[in-house]
Write a protein that holds these residues in place. Structure first.
Motif, short mmCIF file in Angstrom:
data_model
loop_
_atom_site.label_atom_id
_atom_site.label_comp_id
_atom_site.label_asym_id
_atom_site.label_seq_id
_atom_site.Cartn_x
_atom_site.Cartn_y
_atom_site.Cartn_z
N SER A 6 9.27 -0.51 14.91
CA SER A 6 8.29 -1.51 14.52
C SER A 6 6.85 -1.20 14.91
O SER A 6 5.98 -2.05 14.75
N PHE A 7 6.58 0.00 15.41
CA PHE A 7 5.19 0.37 15.69
C PHE A 7 4.53 0.90 14.41
O PHE A 7 3.89 1.95 14.40
N GLN A 8 4.73 0.20 13.32
CA GLN A 8 4.15 0.58 12.03
C GLN A 8 3.92 -0.69 11.22
O GLN A 8 4.61 -1.69 11.41
N GLN A 9 2.95 -0.63 10.34
CA GLN A 9 2.57 -1.83 9.61
C GLN A 9 3.61 -2.26 8.57
O GLN A 9 3.76 -3.44 8.31
N TYR A 10 4.31 -1.31 7.99
CA TYR A 10 5.38 -1.62 7.04
C TYR A 10 6.62 -0.83 7.46
O TYR A 10 6.60 0.40 7.47
N ALA A 11 7.68 -1.53 7.81
CA ALA A 11 8.88 -0.90 8.34
C ALA A 11 10.08 -1.19 7.44
O ALA A 11 10.28 -2.33 7.01
N PRO A 69 0.82 -1.21 0.00
CA PRO A 69 0.00 0.00 0.00
C PRO A 69 0.86 1.26 0.00
O PRO A 69 2.02 1.24 0.40
N LYS A 70 0.28 2.35 -0.43
CA LYS A 70 0.97 3.65 -0.41
C LYS A 70 0.97 4.25 0.99
O LYS A 70 1.88 4.99 1.36
N ARG A 71 -0.09 3.94 1.75
CA ARG A 71 -0.23 4.49 3.10
C ARG A 71 -0.52 3.36 4.08
O ARG A 71 -1.13 2.33 3.72
N ALA A 72 -0.07 3.53 5.31
CA ALA A 72 -0.33 2.54 6.36
C ALA A 72 -0.42 3.29 7.69
O ALA A 72 -0.27 4.51 7.74
N ARG A 73 -0.63 2.54 8.77
CA ARG A 73 -0.80 3.15 10.09
C ARG A 73 0.40 2.84 10.98
O ARG A 73 0.96 1.75 10.95
N GLY A 74 0.78 3.84 11.79
CA GLY A 74 1.87 3.67 12.73
C GLY A 74 1.68 4.60 13.92
O GLY A 74 0.81 5.47 13.92
N ALA A 75 2.51 4.42 14.94
CA ALA A 75 2.47 5.26 16.15
C ALA A 75 3.73 6.12 16.19
O ALA A 75 4.85 5.59 16.15
N PHE A 76 3.56 7.42 16.29
CA PHE A 76 4.67 8.37 16.21
C PHE A 76 4.67 9.32 17.40
O PHE A 76 3.63 9.65 17.96
N VAL A 77 5.90 9.76 17.76
CA VAL A 77 6.08 10.68 18.88
C VAL A 77 6.83 11.91 18.38
O VAL A 77 7.85 11.79 17.69
N GLN A 78 6.34 13.09 18.73
CA GLN A 78 7.05 14.34 18.46
C GLN A 78 7.87 14.70 19.68
O GLN A 78 7.38 14.62 20.82
N GLN A 79 9.12 15.09 19.49
CA GLN A 79 9.96 15.45 20.62
C GLN A 79 9.39 16.63 21.40
O GLN A 79 9.60 16.76 22.60
N ALA A 80 8.64 17.47 20.73
CA ALA A 80 8.14 18.69 21.37
C ALA A 80 7.18 18.40 22.52
O ALA A 80 7.17 19.11 23.53
N ASP A 81 6.35 17.35 22.39
CA ASP A 81 5.35 17.11 23.43
C ASP A 81 5.38 15.71 24.04
O ASP A 81 4.69 15.43 25.02
N SER A 82 6.17 14.80 23.47
CA SER A 82 6.34 13.43 23.99
C SER A 82 5.07 12.60 23.96
O SER A 82 5.00 11.53 24.57
N ASN A 83 4.05 13.07 23.27
CA ASN A 83 2.80 12.32 23.19
C ASN A 83 2.82 11.41 21.97
O ASN A 83 3.20 11.82 20.88
#
Length: 360
Positions: A134-139, A9-23
């Motif tokens: 590895s918190f993403q469907q395609y790494a 796929p061109k797009r997939a789902r993953g979990a990301f963190v921004q350094q600015a807010d750590s969320n």
């Protein structure tokens, strides 16, 4: 370039963190396509990923190392190779079941790499820290350090072994403890600790499990710990641990998987003369203080153990795939969208065993 018949796929789902807010936020991202892979890179369809305390440290920026911004965490990924970059020197094939570990890549040429100490390579890349994990469907990962998962091993069973398992397995080897020796495991009911109890038993070691709570006590005793010390209930932990050994001298080794600084100071007090404390857990800002006099007189050793090399990972996976089932991660499987809640539970110390994310 080698790729599968599967449509990437061109797009997939993953979990990301921004350094600015750590969320941490679950969002869509652009999937690297097979034609865009570089030599030495592979695209992995990640089916499962374990959640490690290191991922929480990375999100909270607890360490004196700089993590990648807009970071996708995770370094216990288990899935399938779906594409390999052109001109890659590897025996991996599309369709192979593989694991993504903390050590994502290394130069393979420096003194440390030549000695099998790839984790000390000055050019090392770290999954879920300096490169997306590895918190993403395609790494995208690296062929040199992808670990082949043994035939017949379930991917969700394999995922936690890729960090928690190999880390404690190598730490036990670093301790130089011998069959019949006592080993203390602070944090024994946690993700690393409960695997340490099992690998230690497999090596013929006698385990003193140190943690708190009825659920963790039940888990540790079911895994073969001979003694249990609840650090919240015991008034004198050092004395209690020494008394748990046959001769009262204390354990021959301690594998400190706890995320609390006190775990280290106590270990240096209860370890027997000639014993070894192996540092594994990484409490934020922790400093170990111990009198040099007693280190010399009692020949006590404090050593660091940082993940494992490719052979350690292979051995840890093979042992966890044995038919006798003596090493098995106790985990719950949860969806990727639960990761923010998992981090909160982890920070509060409520998690027993390990959590594995299901990405598909």
């Amino acid at each position: 370039m080698s790729n599968s018949s599967e449509q990437i796929p061109k797009r997939a789902r993953g979990a990301f963190v921004q350094q600015a807010d750590s969320n941490v936020k679950v969002e869509e991202y652009d999937v690297v396509q097979p034609k865009d892979l570089k030599p030495g890179e592979a695209l992995v369809k990640v089916m499962y990923s374990g959640v490690c305390h290191t991922d929480l440290h990375a999100a909270k920026q607890d360490w004196p190392l700089e993590a990648k911004d807009h970071l996708c965490g995770g370094h216990e990924g288990a899935g399938y190779v779906v594409a390999i970059g052109e001109h890659s020197n590897t025996n991996l094939k599309v369709g192979d079941a593989v694991g993504i570990k903390w050590l994502a890549d290394a130069c393979m040429h420096c003194e440390f790499c030549r000695q099998g100490l790839e984790s000390l390579c000055p050019e090392a890349k770290l999954s879920g820290f300096t490169v997306d994990g590895s918190f993403q469907q395609y790494a995208v990962s690296f062929v040199n350090h992808l670990s082949k998962i043994p035939d017949g091993m379930k991917l969700d069973d394999a995922a936690p072994i890729l960090c928690a398992g190999v880390t404690v397995y190598k730490a036990l080897k670093q301790s130089n403890a011998k069959a019949g020796n006592w080993v203390a495991v602070p944090g024994a009911g946690g993700g690393l600790g409960h695997l340490c109890v099992q690998y230690a038993n497999l090596m013929g070691l006698r385990v003193i499990a140190i943690d708190t709570g009825a659920e963790k006590k039940k888990l540790c005793e079911s895994l073969g710990a001979e003694a249990w010390i609840d650090f919240k209930e015991e008034k004198d932990i050092v004395s209690a641990i020494k008394k748990a050994t046959d001769d009262g001298f204390g354990p021959h080794a301690a594998i400190v998987t706890s995320a609390s600084p006190s775990g280290y100071e106590q270990a240096l007090d209860y370890i027997r003369p000639g014993g070894t404390v192996v540092a594994v857990g990484l409490p934020a800002g922790a400093v170990v203080k111990s009198e040099v006099f007693w280190h010399v007189v009692y020949e006590r050793k404090l050593v660091g153990s940082y993940v494992g090399n490719r052979q350690d990972a292979h051995e840890a996976l093979v042992l966890a795939n044995m038919k006798n089932g003596k090493v098995k991660c106790h985990y719950v499987t949860r969806p990727l969208d639960d990761l923010p809640a998992i981090y909160e539970e982890m920070a509060s110390g409520k998690l027993a065993g390990r959590t594995v994310l299901k990405l598909f």
